[in-house]
Enzyme design. Structure first.
Site, mmCIF file in Angstrom:
data_model
loop_
_atom_site.group_PDB
_atom_site.id
_atom_site.type_symbol
_atom_site.label_atom_id
_atom_site.label_comp_id
_atom_site.label_asym_id
_atom_site.label_seq_id
_atom_site.Cartn_x
_atom_site.Cartn_y
_atom_site.Cartn_z
ATOM 1 N N CYS A 165 0.818 -1.202 0.000
ATOM 2 C CA CYS A 165 0.000 0.000 0.000
ATOM 3 C C CYS A 165 0.859 1.261 0.000
ATOM 4 O O CYS A 165 2.007 1.243 0.426
ATOM 5 C CB CYS A 165 -0.888 0.014 1.241
ATOM 6 S SG CYS A 165 -1.870 -1.470 1.381
ATOM 7 N N ARG B 118 4.256 1.273 -6.642
ATOM 8 C CA ARG B 118 4.205 0.195 -5.644
ATOM 9 C C ARG B 118 3.121 -0.834 -5.977
ATOM 10 O O ARG B 118 3.089 -1.903 -5.385
ATOM 11 C CB ARG B 118 3.912 0.793 -4.251
ATOM 12 C CG ARG B 118 4.993 1.715 -3.767
ATOM 13 C CD ARG B 118 4.501 2.558 -2.610
ATOM 14 N NE ARG B 118 4.333 1.798 -1.392
ATOM 15 C CZ ARG B 118 5.274 1.615 -0.481
ATOM 16 N NH1 ARG B 118 6.469 2.127 -0.673
ATOM 17 N NH2 ARG B 118 5.031 0.927 0.601
ATOM 18 N N TRP C 145 -3.179 -2.181 -1.757
ATOM 19 C CA TRP C 145 -2.829 -3.437 -2.434
ATOM 20 C C TRP C 145 -3.416 -4.527 -1.554
ATOM 21 O O TRP C 145 -2.912 -4.808 -0.477
ATOM 22 C CB TRP C 145 -1.303 -3.526 -2.539
ATOM 23 C CG TRP C 145 -0.854 -4.587 -3.460
ATOM 24 C CD1 TRP C 145 -0.863 -4.537 -4.829
ATOM 25 C CD2 TRP C 145 -0.309 -5.851 -3.106
ATOM 26 N NE1 TRP C 145 -0.367 -5.711 -5.321
ATOM 27 C CE2 TRP C 145 -0.023 -6.533 -4.297
ATOM 28 C CE3 TRP C 145 -0.042 -6.485 -1.894
ATOM 29 C CZ2 TRP C 145 0.511 -7.807 -4.317
ATOM 30 C CZ3 TRP C 145 0.488 -7.755 -1.917
ATOM 31 C CH2 TRP C 145 0.761 -8.397 -3.118
ATOM 32 N N ASN D 65 -0.582 0.328 5.988
ATOM 33 C CA ASN D 65 0.183 -0.569 5.115
ATOM 34 C C ASN D 65 0.684 -1.703 5.992
ATOM 35 O O ASN D 65 1.340 -1.454 6.996
ATOM 36 C CB ASN D 65 1.365 0.197 4.498
ATOM 37 C CG ASN D 65 2.280 -0.717 3.686
ATOM 38 O OD1 ASN D 65 1.854 -1.774 3.217
ATOM 39 N ND2 ASN D 65 3.526 -0.298 3.534
ATOM 40 N N GLY D 66 0.375 -2.946 5.617
ATOM 41 C CA GLY D 66 0.864 -4.072 6.406
ATOM 42 C C GLY D 66 -0.243 -5.070 6.678
ATOM 43 O O GLY D 66 -1.286 -5.068 6.010
ATOM 44 N N GLU E 91 16.269 -22.182 -12.338
ATOM 45 C CA GLU E 91 15.877 -20.791 -12.083
ATOM 46 C C GLU E 91 17.063 -19.849 -12.323
ATOM 47 O O GLU E 91 16.900 -18.762 -12.881
ATOM 48 C CB GLU E 91 15.325 -20.653 -10.649
ATOM 49 C CG GLU E 91 14.924 -19.267 -10.215
ATOM 50 C CD GLU E 91 13.845 -18.608 -11.078
ATOM 51 O OE1 GLU E 91 13.225 -19.280 -11.912
ATOM 52 O OE2 GLU E 91 13.653 -17.392 -10.922
ATOM 53 N N LYS F 248 17.062 -16.824 -15.050
ATOM 54 C CA LYS F 248 17.367 -15.425 -14.711
ATOM 55 C C LYS F 248 18.428 -14.879 -15.655
ATOM 56 O O LYS F 248 18.293 -13.786 -16.186
ATOM 57 C CB LYS F 248 17.904 -15.291 -13.271
ATOM 58 C CG LYS F 248 16.937 -15.375 -12.129
ATOM 59 C CD LYS F 248 15.895 -14.312 -12.075
ATOM 60 C CE LYS F 248 14.735 -14.598 -12.978
ATOM 61 N NZ LYS F 248 13.623 -15.365 -12.520
ATOM 62 N N GLU G 63 17.176 -14.478 -19.385
ATOM 63 C CA GLU G 63 16.148 -13.490 -19.700
ATOM 64 C C GLU G 63 16.625 -12.051 -19.558
ATOM 65 O O GLU G 63 16.125 -11.181 -20.252
ATOM 66 C CB GLU G 63 14.834 -13.747 -18.954
ATOM 67 C CG GLU G 63 14.848 -13.588 -17.472
ATOM 68 C CD GLU G 63 13.505 -13.939 -16.824
ATOM 69 O OE1 GLU G 63 12.468 -13.941 -17.496
ATOM 70 O OE2 GLU G 63 13.505 -14.213 -15.619
ATOM 71 N N HIS H 191 24.386 -37.865 -20.287
ATOM 72 C CA HIS H 191 23.484 -38.495 -21.251
ATOM 73 C C HIS H 191 23.281 -37.611 -22.480
ATOM 74 O O HIS H 191 22.334 -37.822 -23.242
ATOM 75 C CB HIS H 191 22.145 -38.818 -20.584
ATOM 76 C CG HIS H 191 22.289 -39.776 -19.437
ATOM 77 N ND1 HIS H 191 22.599 -41.102 -19.613
ATOM 78 C CD2 HIS H 191 22.235 -39.573 -18.091
ATOM 79 C CE1 HIS H 191 22.694 -41.699 -18.432
ATOM 80 N NE2 HIS H 191 22.492 -40.788 -17.487
ATOM 81 N N LYS I 147 5.637 -8.811 -18.067
ATOM 82 C CA LYS I 147 5.505 -9.227 -16.669
ATOM 83 C C LYS I 147 4.335 -10.193 -16.515
ATOM 84 O O LYS I 147 4.399 -11.138 -15.745
ATOM 85 C CB LYS I 147 5.308 -7.995 -15.775
ATOM 86 C CG LYS I 147 5.294 -8.316 -14.287
ATOM 87 C CD LYS I 147 6.667 -8.693 -13.764
ATOM 88 C CE LYS I 147 6.663 -9.147 -12.339
ATOM 89 N NZ LYS I 147 7.859 -9.952 -12.005
HETATM 90 O O1 M6R Z 1 2.768 -14.548 -13.063
HETATM 91 P P1 M6R Z 1 3.301 -15.949 -13.208
HETATM 92 O O2 M6R Z 1 4.076 -16.413 -12.035
HETATM 93 O O3 M6R Z 1 2.239 -16.935 -13.596
HETATM 94 O O4 M6R Z 1 4.308 -15.878 -14.444
HETATM 95 C C1 M6R Z 1 4.899 -17.027 -14.945
HETATM 96 C C2 M6R Z 1 6.059 -16.695 -15.849
HETATM 97 O O5 M6R Z 1 5.622 -15.950 -16.949
HETATM 98 C C3 M6R Z 1 7.160 -15.915 -15.103
HETATM 99 O O6 M6R Z 1 7.607 -16.603 -13.991
HETATM 100 C C4 M6R Z 1 8.342 -15.628 -16.036
HETATM 101 O O7 M6R Z 1 8.997 -16.827 -16.332
HETATM 102 C C5 M6R Z 1 9.298 -14.613 -15.400
HETATM 103 N N1 M6R Z 1 9.760 -13.708 -16.393
HETATM 104 C C6 M6R Z 1 10.475 -15.233 -14.743
HETATM 105 O O8 M6R Z 1 11.416 -14.317 -14.337
#
Ligand code: M6R
Length: 620
Positions: free
Chosen positions: A2, A27, A82, A108-109, A493, A497, A500, A516, A615
């Site tokens: 928030c 935010r 939020w 907020n919280g 993961e 990172k 991307e 393999h 996003k």
């Molecule tokens: O909002 P979601 O967690 O469902 O999104 C899933 C993926 O699109 C998301 O995790 C994407 O891989 C990110 N860019 C990872 O950093």
């Protein structure tokens, strides 16, 4: 998370509040509202002398209902909400009022003892107008004032001292016409002064248009803000000194809280994120978990005979971590699927299947549709998401919120950690309900969970050293991330990172699978990043590291301090604190996030908005 703003001074207050709130839009929020002191209202007016407007949606929605603004209103508070307790509706939007209608409060919280306080207030005859935890705080302070009289500062102090949870609150009252009282237990608050005005906000950008002299309100403080004057007390009532600092950053830099990018800010927020994910679900020293907020009965969980976890990208990786935990702690068979594959592959499921849809945004089309598909087979669907009232949350039978706060960087960081912790909490809860774990073992694991924030902080504190390492590898083109056990999803993961945000080739593999096939790609110049922290397969991973090293790869290893074998196998070693094996992804991945972040920075890419990515992915 928030946003809060408050003003008292000689100028018309409403434009100041709206401008301040617009500076906090970054935010993330889903409703907003303002309360102004109406100087022309009579003491007994039906609206308690306050003029309040609230709306779900964007600030533009709030502006549409702003009419008949009291002339000469010079004091007010505003809020962008939020949602956490209760969906984003007008009734749940802040400010909230007490029974007299003369006190208004924004927050907020999260109030940890929400259910208990709610029961008590209802028992005492209070009619609640919203589903929020915030309204309860307004009633507590208002009732204290009515019962004991005295100052608003004192009423706020007494309530803040007793209440459990994370709270930054700002309060105004028609009987105290030139002061705003704010208090903090956890979430941030800042105040600012000019010669004839006083301001308060949840973040510096809300105040910057008016002053650059900022007072950062310390934790567990109550402050009274009057025009040109600010006074502070600790929660025992002792007056304390506040020292201003002069802000020289630009507005944009202030929104990032001084960090270069949102991604770096969000990486640094992770210790606090984990604390927020745990709030209200387990207390330090306890052997028990409470997931009442999920709203799925214990009977329904006892009836489950199989678990399916669905997600995409980072959410798929946190689901993979959870699979290890669920199978180990509950002995239930658990599968993890990419949402985009699940709905088209005729999965086997029925009413005894627990389907867990994991999605930060709660709006990912693939995951929403996969969960709907599971629903058609009468499976119980639990959404694990960060966004209250998102489509996934609305469609599900039950919801476990991750409480990570809005994440702005496209690359998921703090939400991955929050998902891992929320999912593992769910796994422990399943074990508790089904009786597959001794309470003392649950107690030990919960105690370790509470140590995670400090351990994550130790990794975050190594940012500078990791930057130097990443810069040395900025011109390499091929990265292999390898791990076993939960080190495998951590490796996946880490690779996601890096690729991307830096656009270099980075692939994750189960370390045992290299021989393999993928090992054919190893040659001098390739970088192998190994996740080698404490695990019963650590030595096996280290053998796989030796295999790639023998073929010319440069090795960067994530290992625990004092690991001699890892130190010998590593060309570069990054050490991280030790934890329970199944919690390790929440620590180890932070080193990989920082490595990816700094490598991308060295390559000059836009880490917050990487090319070709969004996003929230609302298309199949
Ligand atoms: O909002 P979601 O967690 O469902 O999104 C899933 C993926 O699109 C998301 O995790 C994407 O891989 C990110 N860019 C990872 O950093």
């Amino acid at each position: 998370m928030c946003g809060i703003v408050g003003y008292t001074g000689p100028d018309e207050v409403l434009p100041i509040l709206i401008e301040g709130l617009s500076r906090l839009e970054y935010r993330g929020y889903d409703s907003s509202g303002v309360a102004l002191l109406d100087p022309d209202a009579s003491g007994d007016s039906s609206d308690g002398g306050l003029w309040i407007r609230r709306r779900p949606g964007k600030l533009s929605e709030l502006k549409r209902v702003i009419d008949d603004v009291p002339a000469h209103a010079r004091l007010g508070i505003g809020h962008t909400r939020w949602a956490t307790h209760g969906g984003p509706t007008e009734a749940n939007a802040h400010p909230h009022t007490d029974e007299t209608g003369r006190l208004a409060l924004v927050h907020n919280g999260i109030v940890e003892t929400f259910a208990e306080i709610r029961r008590e207030l209802i028992g005492a005859g209070v009619t609640l107008k919203s589903e929020t935890d915030t309204e309860l705080v307004a009633h507590l302070i208002g009732r204290h004032l009515v019962a004991h009289g005295g100052s608003l500062v004192e009423a706020v102090r007494i309530v803040m001292k007793d209440i459990e949870g994370a709270l930054a609150i700002v309060v105004m009252h028609a009987d105290f016409p030139d002061s705003i009282v704010a208090a903090r237990k956890g979430p941030p608050l800042v105040a600012g002064l000019t010669a004839d005005a006083g301001l308060v906000g949840s973040d510096i950008p809300a105040l910057l248009a008016h002053t650059r002299d900022i007072y950062v309100v310390e934790d567990e403080r109550v402050v009274e803000i009057r025009p040109g004057r600010i006074t502070a007390w600790d929660l025992e009532g002792n007056e304390v000194v506040l020292t201003p600092k002069t802000i020289t950053w630009s507005l944009e830099a202030a929104q990032k809280d001084g960090y270069e990018d949102f991604m770096l800010k969000e990486i640094h927020e992770q210790p606090a994120t984990i604390r927020d994910t745990l709030v209200g679900r387990t207390e330090p020293g306890s052997h028990r978990l409470h997931l009442d907020d999920m709203r799925l009965s214990e009977d329904a969980l006892r009836n489950v005979d199989r678990v399916s976890i669905l997600g995409c990208g980072t959410s798929f990786h946190s689901g993979m971590v959870a699979k290890y935990a669920i199978e180990h702690w509950t002995r239930l068979p658990c599968e993890v699927d990419l949402s985009s594959e699940y709905r088209y592959r005729d999965p086997v499921l029925d009413a005894r299947t627990l389907v867990i849809g994991v999605s930060q945004s709660g709006e990912t089309a693939d995951t929403i549709e996969a969960c709907k598909h599971a629903g058609h087979w009468d499976a119980k669907v639990v959404a694990v998401t960060n966004v209250v009232d998102s489509s996934l949350a609305r469609d599900a039978d039950a919801v476990l919120y991750t409480h990570a706060g809005p994440e702005i960087g496209v690359a998921a960081t703090k939400t991955f950690l929050a998902q891992v912790v929320a999912l593992e909490t769910l796994a422990l809860y399943l074990a508790q309900v089904r009786g597959t774990m001794k309470p003392e073992v649950t107690g030990e694991l919960l105690a370790e969970l509470h140590l995670l924030p400090d351990k994550i902080q130790q990794v975050v504190d190594q940012s500078d050293e990791i930057r130097k390492i990443a810069e040395r590898f900025a011109d390499r083109r091929d990265f292999f991330f390898i791990g076993r056990g939960v080190g495998y999803p951590t490796a996946l993961e880490g690779a996601l990172k890096l690729k991307e945000i830096s656009y270099v080739r980075a692939e994750g593999f189960a370390a045992g699978e290299l021989k393999h096939g993928p090992i054919a790609l190893i040659e001098p110049g390739v970088v192998a990043v190994g996740v080698c922290t404490k695990s019963f397969v650590r030595l096996k991973t280290l053998s796989n590291v030796q295999e790639v090293k023998a073929r010319g790869a440069t090795t960067i290893l994530i290992a625990n301090e004092g690991d001699r074998e890892a130190a010998e196998a590593a060309d570069v070693l990054i050490t991280v604190p030790t934890t329970e094996e199944l919690f390790a992804p929440a620590i180890d991945v932070v080193a990989l996030q920082l490595f990816s972040y700094w490598l991308a920075k060295a390559r000059g890419t836009d880490v917050d908005m990487p090319r070709n990515l969004a996003k929230t992915v609302t298309v199949e």
